[in-house]
Design a protein around this motif. Structure first.
Motif, short mmCIF file in Angstrom:
data_model
loop_
_atom_site.label_atom_id
_atom_site.label_comp_id
_atom_site.label_asym_id
_atom_site.label_seq_id
_atom_site.Cartn_x
_atom_site.Cartn_y
_atom_site.Cartn_z
N GLU A 35 0.68 -1.08 -0.11
CA GLU A 35 -0.09 -0.06 0.01
C GLU A 35 0.72 1.35 -0.17
O GLU A 35 0.45 2.11 -0.64
N GLN B 66 -16.67 -2.07 14.23
CA GLN B 66 -15.70 -1.06 13.91
C GLN B 66 -14.28 -1.46 14.34
O GLN B 66 -13.32 -0.95 13.70
N SER B 69 -13.09 -3.89 12.22
CA SER B 69 -12.81 -3.60 10.88
C SER B 69 -11.43 -2.73 10.97
O SER B 69 -10.43 -2.83 9.93
N ARG B 70 -11.22 -1.86 11.92
CA ARG B 70 -9.88 -1.19 11.93
C ARG B 70 -8.87 -2.32 12.23
O ARG B 70 -7.71 -2.36 11.60
N HIS B 73 -8.25 -4.37 9.25
CA HIS B 73 -8.02 -3.46 7.81
C HIS B 73 -8.78 -4.00 6.86
O HIS B 73 -8.85 -3.95 5.63
N LEU B 74 -10.19 -4.12 7.36
CA LEU B 74 -11.40 -4.36 6.49
C LEU B 74 -12.43 -3.28 6.39
O LEU B 74 -12.64 -2.68 7.54
N ASP B 75 -13.16 -3.07 5.59
CA ASP B 75 -14.10 -1.85 5.44
C ASP B 75 -15.06 -2.31 6.60
O ASP B 75 -15.72 -3.56 6.63
N PRO B 76 -15.62 -1.30 6.85
CA PRO B 76 -16.88 -1.50 7.86
C PRO B 76 -17.97 -2.26 7.17
O PRO B 76 -18.70 -2.90 7.89
N THR B 77 -18.35 -1.74 5.92
CA THR B 77 -19.33 -2.50 5.28
C THR B 77 -19.10 -3.93 5.02
O THR B 77 -20.13 -4.98 4.80
N THR B 78 -17.80 -4.24 4.83
CA THR B 78 -17.46 -5.62 4.40
C THR B 78 -17.57 -6.49 5.78
O THR B 78 -18.10 -7.53 5.91
#
Lengths: 161, 161
Positions: A35, B66, B69-70, B73-78
Motif C-alpha cells: 500500500e 468497527q 474492521s480497524r 483492515h477491512l471496510d466496515p461495510t465488509t
DNA sequence: TATTGTTATACTCTATAACTATA
DNA sequence: TATAGTTATAGAGTATAACAATA
C-alpha cells in the motif's frame, strides 16, 4: 467519549493473538509495504503492477505475456489489458517471436526504461522507510531469510531468444 | 517444444531483479502463505478472514464491528456481511453494548471457539510447512524482526467493557 | 491436439453514499 | 454534530469459457 474503563484506547499489539503468528506478520508486512508503494507510485502516475512488469522486462529474457503472467502471478487475461495500457503509454513494445509466431516478445522502450528507474527510486524510498526500524545487519538477514523461504517457489519461465 | 536456445526453461530466481528487493519478497511470502492457508481452510468450510475475526474475538476485548474492521483492515461495510455470515453459522453473537447502544459487543460462541481451534491447527500446519526451510532459530528471528518492523503500525482500538 | 493471445462474461471484492438509531 | 451499524450500488479486480492463429 463513552468509555467505562480507565484504559480505553490501546495499541492492538498486546492481547491480539494473531500478532504472534509469523504468517500473519508476513501478510501484514507485505500488504502495508504494498500500500505504501502504491501510494508513492500514484504520484507519478505509476502502479505497482506496472512497475513489476517493467522490472521483469529489464532482465532481457525475451519474455512472452504468459511468461510474465506466470512470473508475476497474474491471470493471462489480466496481462493482456495490462500490456495494452503500457503499450499505449509507450513503455512496452510487442514484437512477434519469429521462431513461434503465436508468442510476443515484450521489450522495454526508452520511455519504459526511464519510467522504471523513476519508479524504482520511489519504491526504494518506501522500502528504506519501512525497514529503517531495524539495523542494516538485520535488514540483510531478513532479505536472506525470505530468499531461502521462497527459493523453491519461483515459477518456471520459458524464455526463448 | 519450440525452443531455439539450449537452456529454455529456467527458474525465475536468477536474472529477475525484483527478487533482490526485500519488499517484493515480503509481498510474495505474504501472498503465498495466504493462498496456502486459504486452501487448507477451505477443506473445513473456513476462510482466512473468518479465522482472523474469530482469533481477534478470542482476545476478549469486547470489540465492536468497527473495532474489528480497524484491527483487521477491512471496510466496515465488509465487516457487516462478514459478521452476518458468521452469526448465521452460529460462531459469533451480537450483543448490544449497554453503555453505548449504537455499538455491538461481539462474542464467540462455543461453536465459534471450536471452529477457531480447528482452523488454528490448519494454519499452524501451513506456517510450519512454509517455514520448514530454515532452522528454528531463524524462524524465531524472523518473527521478532517482523514484530519490530510492524510495532508502530498497529491500529488503535477502542475496547470498552 | 495443445498453446498464445484475445474477447466477452460473470463473479468476487472493495469503496461510496445515504439512511437509522443513538450519542 | 458525530458515530455505529446498515443497505444499496457502483467500481475494480479476478476468473471462466470460447475463439482465432499457430504449433
Amino acid at each position: 467519549m463513552t468509555q467505562a474503563t480507565p484504559t480505553p484506547t490501546q495499541s492492538a499489539g498486546f492481547g491480539f493473538p494473531l500478532v504472534r503468528r509469523t504468517g500473519y506478520l508476513l501478510n501484514k508486512a507485505g500488504s502495508i509495504l504494498m500500500e505504501d508503494a502504491e501510494r508513492a507510485l500514484a504520484e507519478q502516475g505509476m502502479r505497482l503492477r506496472y512497475f513489476y512488469v517493467l522490472a521483469a522486462l529489464e532482465s532481457d529474457l525475451s519474455l512472452s505475456q504468459q511468461d510474465l503472467s506466470r512470473l508475476l502471478h497474474l491471470d493471462p487475461t489480466t496481462m493482456v489489458a495490462l500490456v495494452d495500457e503500457m503499450e499505449r503509454a509507450g513503455q512496452v513494445e510487442r514484437r512477434r517471436n519469429p521462431s513461434d509466431r503465436r508468442r510476443y516478445i515484450l521489450r522495454l522502450t526508452d520511455d519504459g526504461r526511464a519510467a522504471l528507474e523513476r519508479a524504482g527510486r520511489a519504491v526504494d524510498a518506501v522500502e528504506r522507510d519501512f525497514l529503517a526500524a531495524v539495523p542494516a545487519e538485520d535488514r540483510e538477514r531478513l532479505r536472506a531469510l525470505l530468499g531461502e523461504l521462497l527459493a523453491g517457489r519461483w515459477p518456471r519461465v520459458i524464455a526463448c531468444e
